[in-house]
Design a protein around this motif. Sequence first.
Motif, PDB file in Angstrom:
ATOM      1  N   ASN A   1      -1.954  -7.375  -1.427  1.00  0.00           N
ATOM      2  CA  ASN A   1      -0.738  -6.664  -1.435  1.00  0.00           C
ATOM      3  C   ASN A   1      -0.853  -5.716  -2.564  1.00  0.00           C
ATOM      4  O   ASN A   1      -0.386  -4.447  -2.459  1.00  0.00           O
TER       5      ASN A   1
ATOM      6  N   LEU B   1       5.664  -6.214  -5.195  1.00  0.00           N
ATOM      7  CA  LEU B   1       6.125  -5.224  -4.567  1.00  0.00           C
ATOM      8  C   LEU B   1       7.455  -4.393  -4.656  1.00  0.00           C
ATOM      9  O   LEU B   1       7.593  -3.298  -4.275  1.00  0.00           O
TER      10      LEU B   1
ATOM     11  N   ARG C   1       0.762  -4.189   4.252  1.00  0.00           N
ATOM     12  CA  ARG C   1       1.349  -4.953   3.428  1.00  0.00           C
ATOM     13  C   ARG C   1       2.539  -5.617   3.857  1.00  0.00           C
ATOM     14  O   ARG C   1       3.056  -6.832   3.521  1.00  0.00           O
ATOM     15  N   GLN C   2       3.219  -5.261   4.728  1.00  0.00           N
ATOM     16  CA  GLN C   2       4.328  -5.695   5.526  1.00  0.00           C
ATOM     17  C   GLN C   2       4.106  -7.108   6.299  1.00  0.00           C
ATOM     18  O   GLN C   2       4.533  -8.018   6.282  1.00  0.00           O
TER      19      GLN C   2
ATOM     20  N   TYR D   1      -9.889  -5.909   1.980  1.00  0.00           N
ATOM     21  CA  TYR D   1      -8.816  -4.949   2.607  1.00  0.00           C
ATOM     22  C   TYR D   1      -9.015  -3.679   1.743  1.00  0.00           C
ATOM     23  O   TYR D   1      -9.088  -2.550   2.279  1.00  0.00           O
TER      24      TYR D   1
ATOM     25  N   ASN E   1      -1.498 -12.043  -1.735  1.00  0.00           N
ATOM     26  CA  ASN E   1      -0.627 -11.593  -3.084  1.00  0.00           C
ATOM     27  C   ASN E   1      -1.574 -10.556  -3.867  1.00  0.00           C
ATOM     28  O   ASN E   1      -1.041  -9.263  -4.008  1.00  0.00           O
TER      29      ASN E   1
ATOM     30  N   LEU F   1       1.361  -8.778   5.699  1.00  0.00           N
ATOM     31  CA  LEU F   1       0.951  -9.652   5.137  1.00  0.00           C
ATOM     32  C   LEU F   1       2.136 -10.452   4.170  1.00  0.00           C
ATOM     33  O   LEU F   1       2.126 -11.893   4.118  1.00  0.00           O
ATOM     34  N   VAL F   2       3.006  -9.613   3.815  1.00  0.00           N
ATOM     35  CA  VAL F   2       4.231 -10.206   3.352  1.00  0.00           C
ATOM     36  C   VAL F   2       5.109 -11.145   4.350  1.00  0.00           C
ATOM     37  O   VAL F   2       5.353 -12.521   3.965  1.00  0.00           O
TER      38      VAL F   2
ATOM     39  N   SER G   1       3.356  -1.631   8.268  1.00  0.00           N
ATOM     40  CA  SER G   1       2.260  -1.535   7.147  1.00  0.00           C
ATOM     41  C   SER G   1       1.594  -2.893   7.102  1.00  0.00           C
ATOM     42  O   SER G   1       2.148  -3.936   7.460  1.00  0.00           O
TER      43      SER G   1
ATOM     44  N   THR H   1      -3.376  -3.191  -3.112  1.00  0.00           N
ATOM     45  CA  THR H   1      -3.468  -2.003  -2.171  1.00  0.00           C
ATOM     46  C   THR H   1      -2.181  -1.115  -2.429  1.00  0.00           C
ATOM     47  O   THR H   1      -2.181   0.258  -2.607  1.00  0.00           O
ATOM     48  N   ALA H   2      -1.040  -1.820  -3.049  1.00  0.00           N
ATOM     49  CA  ALA H   2       0.166  -0.919  -3.543  1.00  0.00           C
ATOM     50  C   ALA H   2      -0.482  -0.037  -4.571  1.00  0.00           C
ATOM     51  O   ALA H   2       0.168   1.196  -4.618  1.00  0.00           O
TER      52      ALA H   2
ATOM     53  N   GLY I   1       4.439 -12.095  -5.378  1.00  0.00           N
ATOM     54  CA  GLY I   1       3.750 -11.001  -4.782  1.00  0.00           C
ATOM     55  C   GLY I   1       5.097 -10.351  -4.312  1.00  0.00           C
ATOM     56  O   GLY I   1       5.130  -8.890  -4.313  1.00  0.00           O
TER      57      GLY I   1
END
Length: 786
Positions: A298, A682, A417-418, A390, A295, A420-421, A415, A301-302, A678
């Motif tokens: 993510n 996002l 982030r994707q 990261y 979380n 990790l989700v 990505s 980085t976002a 998380g």
Amino acid sequence: MLTSYIKITVRNLWRNKLYSALNIGGLALGMAISMLMLLYVVHEYNYDRFHPKAQQTVRMTIEQERDGMHLNSVAVSFRVSDRIKRQVPHVEQMTRLISSDWQGKDIVRYQHQQFFVKDILYADSSFFDFFAFPMKQGNGRLALFRPGSVILTESLARKFFGQADALGKTVLFNNKHRLTVGGIMQDLPSNTAFAFPMLISTSSFKQLAPAWRWETAPEGETYFRLSPTITSQQFASFLNKHIKLSDEPKTKTTALIDPLTSMHIGGNVTNSTVGSYVQTFLWIGISVLLLALINYMNLTTARATVRAKEVSMRKVLGGDQRALVSQFFAESAFVSTLSFCLGVGLMLLIKDPFLSLIDAKIDQSFLISSFSLLTLTGILLTSILVSGSYPAFVLSRFSPINILKGQLSLPGNLSVRQVLVVFQFVVSITLIFCTVVAQRQLRHMQTKDLGLNVDQVMGISLSGSLGKQYNSFRQDILAQSGVERIATSAMAFYNGGFNVWAVKTAKMQKPITLTGLSVDSAFVPTLRLRWKNPPQDATAGQVFINEMAAKELGIAKNPLGQILSFGGMEQEVRGVVEDFHTSSVKDPIQPTLLLVSPDTSRTFADYNGTLYVRFRKGADLQQQVKAIGQVVQKHAPNSPFDYYFLDDAFNRLFQTEQRLANVLNVFTAAGILIACLGLFGLVAFAAERRTKEIGIRKVLGASVSSLVGLLSQDFLKLVALAILIACPIAWYTMHEWLQAYAYRITIDWWLFVLVGALALGIAFLTVSYQSIRAALVNPVKSLRSE
């Protein structure tokens, strides 16, 4: 420089309050849960490591085979242990313990205070050379050297004597023997496999134990301290090759050695489920911490793409990658430390409910021990390194142009982030599936037909003082208005052990092992066992067996009238009952033999048996228990009233499964909450970045539902992908877990549909809130210039 980094971090956290709350709150929650889980795991793995030379201390167990019977036991003959001490040069020291469980509960009395006391140990005077249990008063070694001396734990001493000084006072043991309190020991710590409330000197055993216990040579747990030059495996090999381990002919005896430090987790006699249970906690703790760290990565980085100008300007003005790495790590360290502090507070807040949930105990002293502090420090350092890795090493490597474009992708246009989700929801969905399966298996065990009825049945511990007036005692119990039936047995059903008999028929070459229980003739109707082949009469001295025993003995077609040989006697099978569970439904039904004694027998009272009372339907149990307690006090004023209910005792047999189900319930909910936090962050970030796009689409006529679908579809696709990945993982995990159960549920296809729909529903609710909120924003406001 560090001060500058902290100022920038605080400024960014304050400017973006929603993301800060999600970041810090999610990470703190994950840390608190992982702290509890990992501290519990560390606690379990550190059982009895505080004793002097614990790594050199071992316990001997024996495996015996005779007449087809196999037995594992911690009870070693004193003659054998003495022989080992004399003949094995690797043994530095020896101590022995004799458990009192052979006679059930002992009665300890002081003036008008009397209690049944379980798990009393007789100990050698060398006990305190092996085990570092602190004394509060008295000299432990001296007390165990003197005959007639006893050491009490602090809690038991307070129970008898209150705040008065107990040292030197005399207690009455089993209404016959006087013992002098020679020492008060501090209560046992939570991380020890020992559970005794009293220690009596081994030199008192001959006086206090029945004659048969002494004449057949005492036996008990034997602990050796080995020289550092030999391992426990080498010691076991030496014993089996060079030492005579049994004085009984035709008995094959093998020595098994348990290191003291591993007895609790998985000794040769210890229940192996303890180790798997602790490992489950370990993986859950690690998984929840990973969810929280993902979380953080993510959301960090976002938000880092929003700070692209800052990153770019730093690089343009000469900032190198090392400086950016330092900045992101400083931010990670600051947020992780802040979350850690909040997590510690939350952990202390929920510690007691958590320990109550899993029926465990962790001393306050252990929480501030070096083991605990190292565990907490490890969680903090891991959080800083993982959560900062990261953004520090990936974002800092991009060129200013790429950062400004937001191109943070892995090969294949997926990505980071994707990924990790997807990982978060794979873990969460797996936890949901495991929880559903564990709950169904637990319910299956709780509702399975036992072959008998334990509802409304109370077991009462009988004492020898009831033997002379046993008949009048029974009549007074039966006279109670709420009592339907009573029965007796030699041992407490679901609350003790059973005999093991080697039984054979005339046609058998080798005997087979049967679970044995001595009962009276009222036992079958009182516990409502069902007849397969009922007896023709109700005379005493009968033998009943269950269907499984008839099958194992090879007499299933014509069992009645068969002669069985066991325990040096021959008995005729007079009846067969349907199969019933004598232990947990986790294990297969055991072949069982019931040896029936007369209803009026005093044997069960003389040998501390159990009386079973079945109450009538609708009876006031509280009032009935009180009334029966008065009857017990009338006939046995020197014996405490000790009772239990069979349904409670049966439920305790799968206490491990109940605790696991409780843990999965709580931490599955926590895992889903962390994952949704998380996802919420996002989606909010995605909606913020597409504000103008949403405004333009609304101006051009897009409906709110279409905008919600536009913002939701990408995230729901990720959850759908997570479901596809999680299902085979979850199926394999629970399929393997269920193999430990003789009677288990099947994993039906609809469970996958249910869990998948539940995960999609939770994700959709999380996503749709922010999507609807973004879609309802006035487009005029969205299209205003920056």
